[in-house]
Design an enzyme around this catalytic site. Structure first.
Site, short mmCIF file in Angstrom:
data_model
loop_
_atom_site.label_atom_id
_atom_site.label_comp_id
_atom_site.label_asym_id
_atom_site.label_seq_id
_atom_site.Cartn_x
_atom_site.Cartn_y
_atom_site.Cartn_z
N TYR A 175 -1.49 -0.87 10.67
CA TYR A 175 -1.65 -1.35 9.28
C TYR A 175 -0.51 -0.83 8.42
O TYR A 175 0.12 -1.58 7.66
CB TYR A 175 -3.00 -0.86 8.75
CG TYR A 175 -3.21 -1.04 7.26
CD1 TYR A 175 -3.53 -2.29 6.73
CD2 TYR A 175 -3.10 0.05 6.39
CE1 TYR A 175 -3.73 -2.44 5.36
CE2 TYR A 175 -3.31 -0.10 5.03
CZ TYR A 175 -3.62 -1.35 4.51
OH TYR A 175 -3.81 -1.50 3.16
N SER A 216 0.86 -1.19 0.00
CA SER A 216 0.00 0.00 0.00
C SER A 216 0.89 1.24 0.00
O SER A 216 2.06 1.16 0.42
CB SER A 216 -0.84 -0.02 1.28
OG SER A 216 -1.46 1.23 1.49
N LYS A 253 2.35 -2.84 6.20
CA LYS A 253 2.54 -2.65 4.76
C LYS A 253 3.97 -2.19 4.45
O LYS A 253 4.51 -2.47 3.38
CB LYS A 253 1.50 -1.67 4.22
CG LYS A 253 0.08 -2.24 4.25
CD LYS A 253 -0.07 -3.43 3.31
CE LYS A 253 -1.39 -4.13 3.39
NZ LYS A 253 -1.58 -5.20 2.42
N ALA A 275 2.39 0.04 9.26
CA ALA A 275 3.65 -0.64 9.60
C ALA A 275 3.71 -2.03 8.97
O ALA A 275 4.76 -2.46 8.50
CB ALA A 275 3.82 -0.72 11.12
N1 LIG Z 1 -8.87 -0.58 -0.10
C1 LIG Z 1 -7.81 0.21 -0.02
O1 LIG Z 1 -7.92 1.45 0.11
C2 LIG Z 1 -6.42 -0.38 -0.13
C3 LIG Z 1 -5.34 0.49 -0.35
C4 LIG Z 1 -4.06 -0.02 -0.45
C5 LIG Z 1 -3.85 -1.38 -0.34
N2 LIG Z 1 -4.90 -2.20 -0.13
C6 LIG Z 1 -4.64 -3.64 0.01
O2 LIG Z 1 -5.32 -4.36 -0.98
C7 LIG Z 1 -5.55 -5.69 -0.52
C8 LIG Z 1 -7.00 -6.07 -0.80
O3 LIG Z 1 -7.85 -5.26 0.01
P1 LIG Z 1 -9.27 -4.72 -0.48
O4 LIG Z 1 -9.22 -3.25 -0.42
O5 LIG Z 1 -9.67 -5.38 -1.73
O6 LIG Z 1 -10.15 -5.17 0.76
P2 LIG Z 1 -11.38 -6.16 0.88
O7 LIG Z 1 -12.42 -5.87 -0.15
O8 LIG Z 1 -11.77 -6.10 2.32
O9 LIG Z 1 -10.75 -7.59 0.55
C9 LIG Z 1 -9.93 -8.26 1.46
C10 LIG Z 1 -9.81 -9.70 0.99
O10 LIG Z 1 -8.97 -10.38 1.94
C11 LIG Z 1 -9.66 -11.57 2.36
N3 LIG Z 1 -9.35 -11.90 3.73
C12 LIG Z 1 -9.52 -11.13 4.84
N4 LIG Z 1 -9.18 -11.81 5.93
C13 LIG Z 1 -8.80 -13.05 5.52
C14 LIG Z 1 -8.36 -14.22 6.19
N5 LIG Z 1 -8.24 -14.27 7.52
N6 LIG Z 1 -8.05 -15.31 5.46
C15 LIG Z 1 -8.18 -15.28 4.11
N7 LIG Z 1 -8.57 -14.21 3.42
C16 LIG Z 1 -8.89 -13.11 4.12
C17 LIG Z 1 -11.14 -11.24 2.22
O11 LIG Z 1 -11.89 -12.44 2.03
P3 LIG Z 1 -12.78 -13.18 3.16
O12 LIG Z 1 -13.33 -12.13 4.05
O13 LIG Z 1 -13.80 -13.90 2.34
O14 LIG Z 1 -11.82 -14.11 3.83
C18 LIG Z 1 -11.14 -10.42 0.95
O15 LIG Z 1 -11.21 -11.26 -0.16
C19 LIG Z 1 -5.19 -5.70 0.96
O16 LIG Z 1 -3.91 -6.26 1.13
C20 LIG Z 1 -5.15 -4.22 1.31
O17 LIG Z 1 -4.28 -3.95 2.39
C21 LIG Z 1 -6.19 -1.74 -0.03
#
Ligand SMILES: NC(=O)c1ccc[n+]([C@@H]2O[C@H](COP(=O)([O-])OP(=O)(O)OC[C@H]3O[C@@H](n4cnc5c(N)ncnc54)[C@H](OP(=O)(O)O)[C@@H]3O)[C@@H](O)[C@H]2O)c1
Length: 267
Positions: A159, A146, A163, A161
């Site tokens: 979070y 991120s 990342k 940290a």
């Molecule tokens: N959204 C943002 O603004 C943003 C910005 C920068 C980086 N990111 C990064 O992008 C990545 C995806 O996030 P997103 O924004 O798409 O969020 P999201 O829609 O909440 O998706 C998170 C995914 O992780 C899975 N997950 C969560 N806990 C889990 C566990 N214990 N075991 C297995 N799978 C798990 C969830 O599936 P289940 O709940 O079905 O397990 C879901 O598929 C993350 O690494 C996040 O840090 C996001």
């Protein structure tokens, strides 16, 4: 190394049940013809996605319901991914955040965040790198970090940290592995419109968020090109390169003030 070629090859994708992961699955199937191992806890969602992608694009899929906060589930994901199929690449995307005051983050939730955002990524990478190297197919791993891993972000402090760990981990491994025929790309997006940012607390920050489908296209493109560290969105990339010229304490303070406003309005 050549550009990656996913067509007809298996790609492991964690966090495929929503947000960026779900959109990356669509891009990989639609634009690249990849076969997919889809991983998350919500199995129903994965099965529905697998059916849709197979029907629309004729790809093969394998669903693994797993809680990546548990070591034994992480090992099972690897066993199921490489058992009976040749894995070409992996995208380690699953992650959770805590947006709020640091004291609101319980010890149990911090441990869970650490297990998922950091330990599961290290465990998966450690198990998969020797496998990918031995296959000699020029495969790769992409780690989803991120922008919060490049600059500290207050109110997402823990979070941020986790990342930052991923940035250093992914970028270090890039250099260790590219002589050994496996690319490691670190992807560092700013805010994205997903379940992670759906809560009211993010209401005042919505203007900064990127659509998940656009972010997914850039993610897969950067992985294909075996980028070292990639920030999606021209404005974000430009803004990030300018941050080198601004004192970090000032920059972090400005972002913190904005987050504080959003939290006090909607917290
Ligand atoms: N959204 C943002 O603004 C943003 C910005 C920068 C980086 N990111 C990064 O992008 C990545 C995806 O996030 P997103 O924004 O798409 O969020 P999201 O829609 O909440 O998706 C998170 C995914 O992780 C899975 N997950 C969560 N806990 C889990 C566990 N214990 N075991 C297995 N799978 C798990 C969830 O599936 P289940 O709940 O079905 O397990 C879901 O598929 C993350 O690494 C996040 O840090 C996001």
């Amino acid at each position: 190394m050549r550009t990656m070629n996913y067509r007809g090859r298996w790609v492991l994708l964690t966090g495929a049940s929503s947000g960026l992961g779900l959109e990356m699955a669509k891009v990989l199937a639609r634009d690249y013809g990849a076969n997919l191992v889809l991983v998350a806890r919500r199995e129903e969602r994965l099965r529905k996605l697998a059916e849709e992608l197979t029907a629309a694009h004729g790809i093969e899929t394998h669903v693994v319901a797993a809680d990546l906060m548990k070591e034994e589930d992480v090992s099972r994901v690897v066993e199921e991914s490489i058992g009976g199929r040749d894995l070409y690449a992996a995208i380690l995307n699953a992650g959770v955040t805590h947006f709020g005051h640091h004291h609101e983050l319980s010890w149990a939730d911090f441990q869970n965040m650490l297990s998922l955002n950091v330990s599961s990524v290290v465990q998966l990478t450690t198990l998969l790198l020797p496998y990918l190297e031995e296959r000699r197919e020029d495969g790769g791993i992409m780690i989803i970090s991120s922008l919060a891993g490049l600059t500290p972000v207050a109110y997402q402090t823990a979070y941020s940290a986790t990342k930052a760990f991923l940035v250093n981990y992914g970028c270090g491994l890039h250099h260790e592995m590219h002589h050994r025929g496996v690319s490691v790309t670190t992807f560092a997006p700013g805010g994205i419109i997903t379940e992670m940012t759906a809560g009211e607390r993010f209401n005042s920050l919505r203007a900064w968020l990127m659509p998940a489908d656009k972010c997914a296209e850039e993610a897969i493109e950067s992985f294909s090109r075996r980028r070292y560290l990639y920030v999606p969105g021209a404005m974000m990339r430009w803004g990030t390169s300018l941050t080198k010229f601004v004192p970090q304490r000032f920059l972090v303070g400005r972002v913190a003030a904005q987050y504080r406003r959003s939290l006090s309005k909607h917290g």
